[in-house]
Write an enzyme that holds these catalytic residues in place. Structure first.
Site, mmCIF file in Angstrom:
data_model
loop_
_atom_site.group_PDB
_atom_site.id
_atom_site.type_symbol
_atom_site.label_atom_id
_atom_site.label_comp_id
_atom_site.label_asym_id
_atom_site.label_seq_id
_atom_site.Cartn_x
_atom_site.Cartn_y
_atom_site.Cartn_z
ATOM 1 N N SER A 135 0.693 -1.308 0.019
ATOM 2 C CA SER A 135 0.134 0.160 -0.164
ATOM 3 C C SER A 135 0.794 1.075 -0.186
ATOM 4 O O SER A 135 1.916 1.160 -0.843
ATOM 5 C CB SER A 135 -0.830 0.123 1.155
ATOM 6 O OG SER A 135 -1.762 1.221 1.408
ATOM 7 N N TYR A 158 -4.770 6.956 -7.616
ATOM 8 C CA TYR A 158 -3.524 6.275 -6.990
ATOM 9 C C TYR A 158 -3.839 6.152 -5.469
ATOM 10 O O TYR A 158 -3.910 5.077 -4.953
ATOM 11 C CB TYR A 158 -2.050 6.875 -7.035
ATOM 12 C CG TYR A 158 -1.052 6.267 -6.291
ATOM 13 C CD1 TYR A 158 -0.364 5.085 -6.573
ATOM 14 C CD2 TYR A 158 -0.655 6.826 -5.126
ATOM 15 C CE1 TYR A 158 0.409 4.672 -6.019
ATOM 16 C CE2 TYR A 158 0.232 6.131 -4.321
ATOM 17 C CZ TYR A 158 0.875 5.156 -4.781
ATOM 18 O OH TYR A 158 1.925 4.719 -3.991
ATOM 19 N N LYS A 162 -4.865 2.697 -2.992
ATOM 20 C CA LYS A 162 -4.055 2.291 -1.906
ATOM 21 C C LYS A 162 -5.113 2.191 -0.584
ATOM 22 O O LYS A 162 -5.088 1.223 0.154
ATOM 23 C CB LYS A 162 -2.814 3.348 -1.737
ATOM 24 C CG LYS A 162 -1.743 3.162 -2.863
ATOM 25 C CD LYS A 162 -1.403 1.882 -2.997
ATOM 26 C CE LYS A 162 -0.175 1.550 -3.857
ATOM 27 N NZ LYS A 162 0.228 0.208 -4.505
ATOM 28 N N THR A 209 11.795 6.207 -6.759
ATOM 29 C CA THR A 209 11.570 5.246 -7.832
ATOM 30 C C THR A 209 11.142 6.139 -8.876
ATOM 31 O O THR A 209 10.875 7.010 -9.051
ATOM 32 C CB THR A 209 10.773 4.151 -7.431
ATOM 33 O OG1 THR A 209 9.315 4.949 -7.312
ATOM 34 C CG2 THR A 209 10.979 3.650 -5.844
#
Length: 352
Positions: A135, A158, A162, A209
């Site tokens: 999550s 998004y 989650k 990332t």
């Protein structure tokens, strides 16, 4: 000796293609005897940019909170996944939310089809197969609506995906969801050779990332902002992907007795990757909106909670559980509908 025991196997999977999920699971079920853990970590953000004036203002006025709970990301609205059935099949299909499919539904199907492999743990072994869903710190209650479970109309798909992940995982052990969860995990009659798998939820903290594509200069500035947030007192900035993976890896490798004992003491909850000032990683419980840290009323407030969080109450816990029940019902309905739809189009993969 260890090199002779460990084998790496690369497989391709497109989470936006339900048939791709089915084909991968078919290959795995045909070629391996059992699975210990499935970590569902892949996904997309669905962001299209940043509100730069707001980002600059928030970071300069509240650096740690702004970089831990950002409110300045811009998301696409109405993005849907590619069609699952070729047009020449002349089969009508409803839209699938793109972020929903990549972050939740693809993983959801993966867990269902792999459940028979995950269940092959005899009760005498005192182990269980595990599905670890990943999550986020941004799984806010206000971003999710059961009437738009796929987040297609949401300005924050998004965060909605989650929140749905949290709801499904945390309520997966409750009596109110047992029928749908047992159906999902393909639980049959008790056996001396199988044990019902468990679902856990984790998050990686804030890491740098490629989920947010940035120019190389902005990428360096992003990492600098993350390190500074950690030095300012944020425990949720592992920064690197390796340190961000500590929670999910721990959930995969910890003894079942350890996990059971901790949940018996503190309740079912969400596990996060954290670090200290020097970057030494650790695993910490994370508050879930409406549920708290373990679903218990009157829990003490812990360091690192969302500054806008509210203490959970009996009413919020009941609402959380009821929303989770509705989510499980809707997800199982969607799964069965899509399996029937793909089968009717001659695309579904039959599992042995």
């Amino acid at each position: 000796m260890l090199q002779q025991r460990v084998q790496l196997r690369q497989e391709r999977l497109d989470l936006l293609s339900l048939v791709s999920v089915q084909k991968l699971c078919k290959r795995l079920r045909d070629t391996i005897p059992k699975l210990d853990v499935a970590i569902c970590n892949a996904g997309i953000g669905g962001w299209i940019g940043l509100n730069w004036p707001l980002a600059v203002f928030k970071i300069l006025t509240s650096w740690k909170n702004a970089t831990t709970y950002p409110t300045f990301k811009l998301s696409g609205i109405g993005s849907v996944a590619k069609p699952q059935i070729p047009t020449e099949k002349k089969v009508e299909e409803p839209a699938l939310g793109e972020v929903f499919c990549a972050n939740v539904f693809g993983h959801y199907l993966l867990g269902h089809y792999l459940a028979p492999l995950l269940s092959r743990h005899p009760p005498s072994d005192n182990t269980r197969g595990r599905i670890v869903w990943v999550s986020s710190l941004e799984a806010y209650e206000h971003t999710f609506s059961i009437s738009d479970i796929q987040g297609i109309a949401s300005p924050v798909p998004y965060e909605s995906s989650k929140r749905l992940t949290d709801l499904l995982a945390v309520t997966s052990t409750l009596p109110s969801t047992s029928r749908e969860v047992d159906q999902y995990l393909d639980v049959s009659a008790p056996s001396e050779k199988t044990t019902k798998p468990r679902i856990y939820v984790s998050h990686p903290g804030i890491c740098g990332t490629s989920i947010v594509p940035l120019h190389v200069i902005l990428e360096y500035l992003m990492f600098a902002a993350m390190y500074l947030a950690r030095w300012l007192g944020s425990q949720w900035h592992p920064v690197t992907a390796e340190k961000g993976a500590v929670a999910m890896v721990w959930l995969a490798l910890a003894k079942q007795s350890t996990l059971d004992s901790m949940e018996q003491k503190e309740g079912v909850g969400k596990w996060g990757s954290a670090t200290d000032f020097w970057g030494e990683e650790r695993v910490e419980r994370t508050e879930v909106d409406g549920w708290g840290w373990g679903g218990k009323i009157g829990e003490y407030a812990r360091k690192g909670r969302n500054p806008y969080a509210k203490d959970s109450t009996r009413e919020s816990r009941e609402t959380f559980e009821e929303t989770g029940r509705k989510c499980w019902e809707e997800m199982e309905r969607l799964r069965v509908e899509w399996e029937d739809r793909l089968r009717s189009a001659g695309l579904g993969v039959e599992m042995d």
